[in-house]
Write an enzyme that holds these catalytic residues in place. Structure first.
Site, PDB file in Angstrom:
ATOM      1  N   ASP A 196       0.847  -1.191   0.000  1.00 50.34           N
ATOM      2  CA  ASP A 196       0.000   0.000   0.000  1.00 50.34           C
ATOM      3  C   ASP A 196       0.879   1.237   0.000  1.00 50.34           C
ATOM      4  OD1 ASP A 196      -2.289  -1.465   0.143  1.00 50.34           O
ATOM      5  OD2 ASP A 196      -2.927  -0.750   2.119  1.00 50.34           O
TER       6      ASP A 196
ATOM      7  N   LYS B 271      -7.842   0.853  -5.349  1.00 50.62           N
ATOM      8  CA  LYS B 271      -9.036   0.308  -4.713  1.00 50.62           C
ATOM      9  C   LYS B 271     -10.286   1.044  -5.162  1.00 50.62           C
ATOM     10  CE  LYS B 271      -6.782  -1.005  -0.352  1.00 50.62           C
ATOM     11  NZ  LYS B 271      -6.877  -2.457  -0.344  1.00 50.62           N
TER      12      LYS B 271
ATOM     13  N   ARG C 113      -6.694 -20.322   6.912  1.00 46.66           N
ATOM     14  CA  ARG C 113      -6.950 -21.693   7.383  1.00 46.66           C
ATOM     15  C   ARG C 113      -8.353 -22.149   7.004  1.00 46.66           C
ATOM     16  NH1 ARG C 113      -3.289 -24.535  10.177  1.00 46.66           N
ATOM     17  NH2 ARG C 113      -1.800 -23.474  11.538  1.00 46.66           N
TER      18      ARG C 113
ATOM     19  N   GLY D  40      -3.266  -7.357   8.102  1.00 44.43           N
ATOM     20  CA  GLY D  40      -2.640  -7.550   9.413  1.00 44.43           C
ATOM     21  C   GLY D  40      -1.193  -7.988   9.358  1.00 44.43           C
TER      22      GLY D  40
ATOM     23  N   GLY E 231      -0.369  -3.602   3.959  1.00 49.22           N
ATOM     24  CA  GLY E 231      -0.978  -2.278   3.950  1.00 49.22           C
ATOM     25  C   GLY E 231      -0.249  -1.348   4.891  1.00 49.22           C
ATOM     26  N   SER E 232      -0.838  -1.153   6.063  1.00 48.50           N
ATOM     27  CA  SER E 232      -0.284  -0.212   7.025  1.00 48.50           C
ATOM     28  C   SER E 232       1.054  -0.685   7.590  1.00 48.50           C
ATOM     29  CB  SER E 232      -1.284  -0.029   8.170  1.00 48.50           C
ATOM     30  OG  SER E 232      -2.600  -0.010   7.661  1.00 48.50           O
TER      31      SER E 232
END
Lengths: 194, 294
Positions: free
Chosen positions: B24, B81, B165, B214, B235-236
């Site tokens: 990102d 996006k 999973r 995450g 991302g972050s």
């Protein structure tokens, strides 16, 4: 026959499957030691900038250069870019194995990607098999100049798309994304020569 | 029907991204840092998810000038996006020739019932999923790449792990069922039978499956790759950390060497502080991004 596939980034698994369909053993290469005992090496499609970083930072650049002096290489798309003598738009370092000048993303962005049907030259047909060949171009480069040491085996719209130089092959499309085995077959023939 | 030439090109670009890291970025400088660090693509957006979470308001498609600036600066693919269901944002991004559109739960949804019909587009789409049914519905709508949703902007890997999973388990389960059982499964999964049969036969999705939401450390990237992700979106995690440049390089290295603990150790050394992160279990249901999309 054991063929390495550079597996730092890109569609290396598609190459592995294509090689295995022809009866070769595919070995994924991530560190220089993985090159030991291989009969040839494929540099797959992917991002050439990403792969170049890895080659430079992890000792693979020199190791592959040395390997190429002994055994054949097949480069597709990003792989062809890494094998060219001259890379432009933007310029970047390369292994300089093929006497060609290549322009990155030369067809445009992803919406300009295409699937084309090529009519093989008589030489390509003789060395492999006759019949049209499906070529998948994805954000593909264009070979702008072919030097005296390299030979063109396939063209699309007048541009070279498969080039041979000594033991090596560079191709701007993705034979690994089709079921046509001729390009990989040609490479395995070169790799089987001792 | 899902595998015509147009679709093969769309999924083909996703093949080229495998083993890589998509980062990102919110401006051309960050895009350049990402490219230099070895990102295989960048995702152009207005604010990273962690800031969207903090600042609130409506999150929309990024400003066109910003995306153009990023396209000009880097040679790797540029993604952007669009809001869930906002097919006109998507048409604009297609006209701008972005290389991939992420119909993303990180932005504020524009339609609470319908996703974009992605099939008539020339540009490929990536969509998030938490389970197999969601993944197959997105593929039926024309997505050429799936990513697990995780919980964007949390810096917490737990949801990405749960989603990866779940999808892997649900795929494995299909491979042992009989033909007639697949019809019932298709109903349960709310996904087309044709796609359910494909998964039952091949044990995998008909398109690449990446992970997102995450990932903050090289170890996180290696973990989701071990669980079956074929590439990662970060991302972050990069530009909210202390030393983005170094962290970006380390995560790129981890995505390639996810099977090599010695290389992962090297990647994890001298990294600086990771982003702070959130305990997802303590978030209110209304604060979750992953529940957007249907």
């Amino acid at each position: 026959m054991k063929i390495g596939v550079l597996a730092v980034q890109g569609d290396f698994e598609a190459h592995g499957r294509a090689l295995e369909r022809l009866g070769a053993v595919a070995v994924y290469v991530r560190v220089p030691a993985d090159l030991d005992g291989l009969d040839g090496l494929v540099i797959p499609g992917g991002e050439s900038t990403t792969m170049l970083k890895f080659l430079e930072n992890e000792g693979l650049f020199g190791a592959i250069s040395n390997f190429a002096a002994r055994r054949p290489l097949l480069g597709t798309c990003a792989g062809a870019i890494l094998m060219a003598t001259v890379v432009c738009r933007p310029a970047q370092r390369s292994l300089e194995l093929m006497d060609i000048a290549i322009e990155r993303n030369a067809y445009g962005r992803q919406v300009d990607s295409r699937i084309a049907t090529l009519s093989p030259s008589s030489e390509f047909a003789e060395r492999t098999a006759a019949g049209p060949l499906e070529a998948v171009f994805i954000r593909a480069p264009i070979i702008r100049r072919v030097g005296a040491r390299a030979r063109v085996l396939l063209e699309y719209h007048g541009d070279p798309v498969l080039v041979e130089q000594g033991p090596h092959l560079a191709v701007t499309f993705h034979p690994e994304l089709t079921t046509d085995a001729r390009v990989h077959g040609l490479f395995l023939e070169k790799a089987s020569a001792k | 029907m899902y595998l015509d030439d147009g679709f093969r090109l769309k999924a083909g670009l996703a093949e080229m991204l495998k083993g890589g890291v998509i980062m990102d970025v919110t401006n051309a400088e960050q895009a350049e840092i990402a490219e230099r660090a070895g990102a295989c693509a960048v995702m152009a957006l207005e604010r990273v998810p962690a800031d969207i979470r903090k600042e609130g308001g409506v999150a929309r498609m990024a400003a066109i000038a910003k995306i153009r600036e990023i396209q000009k600066r880097v040679s790797i693919p540029v993604m952007a996006k669009a809001r869930i269901g906002h097919f006109m944002e998507a048409r604009i991004l297609e006209a701008l020739k972005v290389d991939y559109i992420d119909e993303s739960e990180v932005l504020t949804p524009a339609d609470e019932e319908h996703h974009i019909d992605k099939r008539p587009f020339t540009v490929p789409f990536v969509c998030g999923a938490r389970n197999l049914g969601e993944a197959l519905r997105r593929i039926a709508e024309g997505a050429a790449l799936i990513r697990t949703k995780g919980e964007a902007g949390s810096g917490n890997i737990v949801e990405a792990v749960r989603h990866m999973r779940t999808i892997q388990r649900e795929m494995k389960q299909l491979t042992v069922l009989g033909k007639e059982e697949l019809v019932a499964e298709s109903k349960k999964l709310q996904a087309p039978l044709e796609l359910v049969e494909y998964v039952a036969e091949h044990g995998k999705l008909p398109v690449p499956n990446f992970s997102a939401g995450g990932i903050a450390t090289p170890a996180d990237a290696a973990l989701v790759m071990q669980l079956g992700a074929e590439a990662v979106f970060v991302g972050s995690g990069i530009f909210k950390s202390e030393d983005p440049d170094r962290r970006a390089r380390a995560i790129v290295k981890a995505a390639t060497h996810y099977n090599d603990a010695q290389k992962l150790l090297e990647a994890s050394e001298e990294l600086g502080e990771a982003m702070r992160g959130l305990d997802v279990a303590k978030l209110e249901p209304s604060e979750l991004l992953q529940t957007r999309g249907w």
